[in-house]
Write an enzyme that holds these catalytic residues in place. Structure first.
Site, short mmCIF file in Angstrom:
data_model
loop_
_atom_site.label_atom_id
_atom_site.label_comp_id
_atom_site.label_asym_id
_atom_site.label_seq_id
_atom_site.Cartn_x
_atom_site.Cartn_y
_atom_site.Cartn_z
N GLY A 38 0.76 -1.24 0.00
CA GLY A 38 0.00 0.00 0.00
C GLY A 38 0.79 1.29 0.00
O GLY A 38 1.66 1.53 -0.84
N GLY A 39 0.49 2.13 1.02
CA GLY A 39 1.12 3.44 1.11
C GLY A 39 2.62 3.37 1.32
O GLY A 39 3.36 4.23 0.84
N ASP A 128 -4.99 -2.66 14.60
CA ASP A 128 -4.13 -3.28 13.59
C ASP A 128 -4.19 -4.81 13.72
O ASP A 128 -4.07 -5.34 14.82
CB ASP A 128 -2.70 -2.80 13.77
CG ASP A 128 -1.92 -2.82 12.47
OD1 ASP A 128 -2.01 -3.84 11.76
OD2 ASP A 128 -1.22 -1.84 12.17
N LYS A 140 8.91 -13.57 17.60
CA LYS A 140 9.00 -14.97 18.06
C LYS A 140 10.19 -15.67 17.41
O LYS A 140 10.90 -16.44 18.06
CB LYS A 140 7.70 -15.70 17.70
CG LYS A 140 7.76 -17.20 18.02
CD LYS A 140 6.47 -17.92 17.68
CE LYS A 140 6.57 -19.42 17.98
NZ LYS A 140 5.30 -20.12 17.73
N HIS A 270 4.78 17.60 51.75
CA HIS A 270 4.49 16.19 52.01
C HIS A 270 3.04 15.83 51.68
O HIS A 270 2.34 15.19 52.45
CB HIS A 270 4.82 15.82 53.44
CG HIS A 270 6.26 16.04 53.79
ND1 HIS A 270 7.28 15.38 53.15
CD2 HIS A 270 6.85 16.86 54.69
CE1 HIS A 270 8.44 15.77 53.65
NE2 HIS A 270 8.22 16.67 54.58
N ARG A 429 -8.99 11.71 65.90
CA ARG A 429 -9.54 13.00 65.48
C ARG A 429 -9.27 14.08 66.52
O ARG A 429 -9.07 15.25 66.18
CB ARG A 429 -11.04 12.83 65.22
CG ARG A 429 -11.60 13.80 64.21
CD ARG A 429 -12.80 13.22 63.52
NE ARG A 429 -12.46 12.02 62.77
CZ ARG A 429 -11.86 12.03 61.58
NH1 ARG A 429 -11.57 13.17 61.01
NH2 ARG A 429 -11.57 10.91 60.97
N PHE A 457 -16.87 11.34 60.53
CA PHE A 457 -17.75 11.74 61.64
C PHE A 457 -17.01 11.80 62.98
O PHE A 457 -15.91 11.27 63.12
CB PHE A 457 -18.97 10.82 61.72
CG PHE A 457 -18.67 9.37 62.03
CD1 PHE A 457 -18.05 8.97 63.21
CD2 PHE A 457 -19.04 8.37 61.13
CE1 PHE A 457 -17.81 7.64 63.51
CE2 PHE A 457 -18.78 7.03 61.41
CZ PHE A 457 -18.17 6.67 62.60
N ASP A 462 -16.37 15.13 72.08
CA ASP A 462 -15.18 15.81 72.59
C ASP A 462 -14.60 16.83 71.61
O ASP A 462 -14.14 17.90 72.01
CB ASP A 462 -14.11 14.80 73.01
CG ASP A 462 -13.90 13.68 72.01
OD1 ASP A 462 -14.45 13.76 70.90
OD2 ASP A 462 -13.18 12.71 72.35
#
Length: 508
Positions: A38-39, A128, A140, A270, A429, A457, A462
């Protein structure tokens, strides 16, 4: 038989012709017979070089609109035959199959076509078939055949061809075979991911890895796999390190939360924001972000959601920082920032980031969707009798955006769209909250009227009590604890406002 092979014939079938002309000319000079399609065949003819059409070899035309050209025993027999096997040699002679010593293939651009936003039909056409088959066959049979499977390898192949007059060693051919299987596996992975709609199979492939100076520490090896140039233009400075890249990733994801907002500036260290502010000008946003923690800002990564001007750059220049990121820089700003030769200056391009997060875990990987949920006023439920003021509501959303991108457990304190402090990566927390309060006070921030965001949550009341005693007046959290009411009751009793989002934002 000798490990050295001198090529007498080659099959060339490529999509891109870039860099092919010097190779074809060298082959012609060496007297190597060229087969083509082809091309590629036309390209070689236009160079004034003799080429045999594959159709003449197979006695079969290209059919189905070019979908079937090379898939023929006379082509694959020429590639896959074992030159030291008597049966193969006899069959080659019986069926008049010519030996093919070199195969050069450049596959249809599947990934580029997909990335271009082309239609599904156009993308499918770029899968392809013949090319990938030729690569697998030639690779291979590397004992006898050399396979060149990428434009990126043309220069190395031309050098090999020229230095040894078309003679290659087994080592040469095996090296190119390894590259060929990398190309074919990457290609198939891209196709699979285009079709894959399930979450029970994971495949990822990168064509190139960039070796870094070292990993997280100097005794660790580090490599970056990805297309950094697709996201950034680096204008100045040294190469980015492993830790730089992690901080840059964190900075980009954080600033995406403020992409279309008023001028916003963030400083990260960090992977966590140590300063962030939103103001009417980027200069003031930078100054107020820096005020959030001028100590941690040393050696940090800086990012803006808008162009950095001269005045802002001159202020930044006073600070030792590793990386500065913005969508653009004025020419005067660049001149000022380039005053430090190692400072990394990055322009962030408009580029979609991956939708999945991947990290190694045990003997495998963990894959999850990115946390695309950004809390907005529409998501909020008033949990308390006391409702947040208009300014508090804006600060709550602002704090929530930062909290989402801060290591858990985390508490974020904010006021007037400025990060006052955060407690990052704490084991409780309460620790996160007390750390953030102490940090804010150490930089002389008045917490009265500030807001608090939590990534998950409150299991007990506290935290809201500690926040109240520090002067914090409004809280945003996902809710969902069986003891939510205890925190709500405390807020009601002490005129604090609490809103719930219903969405947790852990970040481990």
């Amino acid at each position: 038989m000798s490990n050295l092979k001198t090529a007498k014939s080659a099959l060339i079938s490529v999509f891109s012709k870039d860099g092919l002309a010097p190779i074809v000319k060298k082959m012609d000079e060496l007297g190597i017979t060229i087969y083509s399609t082809g091309g590629t065949e036309k390209f070689i003819k236009d160079l004034g070089i003799a080429v045999i059409p594959v159709e003449d070899l197979t006695s079969y035309p290209s059919i189905l609109g070019g979908r079937v050209k090379t898939l023929h025993p006379k082509v694959f027999g020429g590639i896959l035959n074992r030159q030291d096997n008597e049966g193969d040699v006899a069959e080659m002679k019986e069926f008049e199959i010519p030996q093919i010593d070199i195969v050069i293939v450049d596959l249809y651009p599947f990934e580029k076509t997909e990335a271009s936003g082309a239609s599904e039909a156009d993308i499918i056409e770029k899968i392809d078939i013949g090319g990938i088959s030729l690569i697998r066959a030639a690779a291979k049979n590397f004992k006898d055949v050399l396979c060149v499977s990428s434009v990126d390898d043309y220069s190395a192949f031309l050098e090999l061809l020229s230095e040894n007059n078309g003679t290659t060693s087994l080592e040469d051919r095996k090296k190119f075979a390894g590259k060929s299987f990398q190309i074919s596996s990457h290609y198939d992975t891209a196709i699979f991911n285009f079709f894959n709609s399930e979450d029970d199979t994971f495949k990822q492939s990168f064509n190139k890895g960039k070796e870094l100076r070292y990993g997280e520490n100097p005794h660790q090896k580090g490599t970056f796999f990805g297309d950094f140039e697709a996201i950034f233009d680096q204008l100045h400075g040294k190469e980015l390190s492993y830790n730089n890249l992690l901080d840059v990733d964190a900075a980009v994801n954080l600033m995406n939360e403020f992409k279309n907002d008023a001028p916003t500036f963030a400083i990260l260290k960090h992977n966590n924001a140590c300063g962030l502010a939103q103001r009417n000008t980027i200069l003031q946003a930078y100054k107020d972000a820096l005020a959030g923690d001028p100590v941690s800002a040393f050696g940090g990564v800086l990012i803006s959601n808008t162009e950095i001007d001269k005045a802002t750059a001159e202020e930044i220049h006073k600070l030792f920082c590793e990386v500065v990121i913005a969508p653009s820089f004025s020419s005067e700003a660049l001149e000022a920032l380039k005053g430090k030769k190692n400072r990394i200056i990055l322009i962030q391009k408009e580029q979609e980031l991956p939708q999945k997060l991947v990290r190694t875990c045990l003997n495998g990987v963990l894959v999850q969707d990115k946390d695309f949920k950004t809390d907005s006023e529409a998501d909020l439920t008033d949990a308390t009798n006391n409702k947040p003021t208009s300014n508090e509501l804006k600060d709550l959303i602002f704090a929530s955006k930062i909290c989402k991108h801060t290591k858990s457990n985390t508490i974020v304190l904010a006021k007037n769209k400025q990060l006052l402090a955060s407690g990052t990566g704490q084991t409780s927390r309460v620790d996160a909250l007390t750390h953030s309060i102490e940090k804010a006070k150490s930089f002389n921030f008045d917490l009265k009227g500030s807001v608090m965001a939590s990534d998950a949550f409150f299991p007990f009341p506290d935290c809201v009590e500690i926040a109240d005693n520090a002067g914090i007046t409004a809280v945003i959290q996902p809710g969902g604890s069986i003891k939510d009411q205890l925190s709500i009751d405390y807020c009601n009793q002490h005129n604090m406002a609490m809103v719930m989002t219903g969405t947790r934002h852990f970040k481990h």
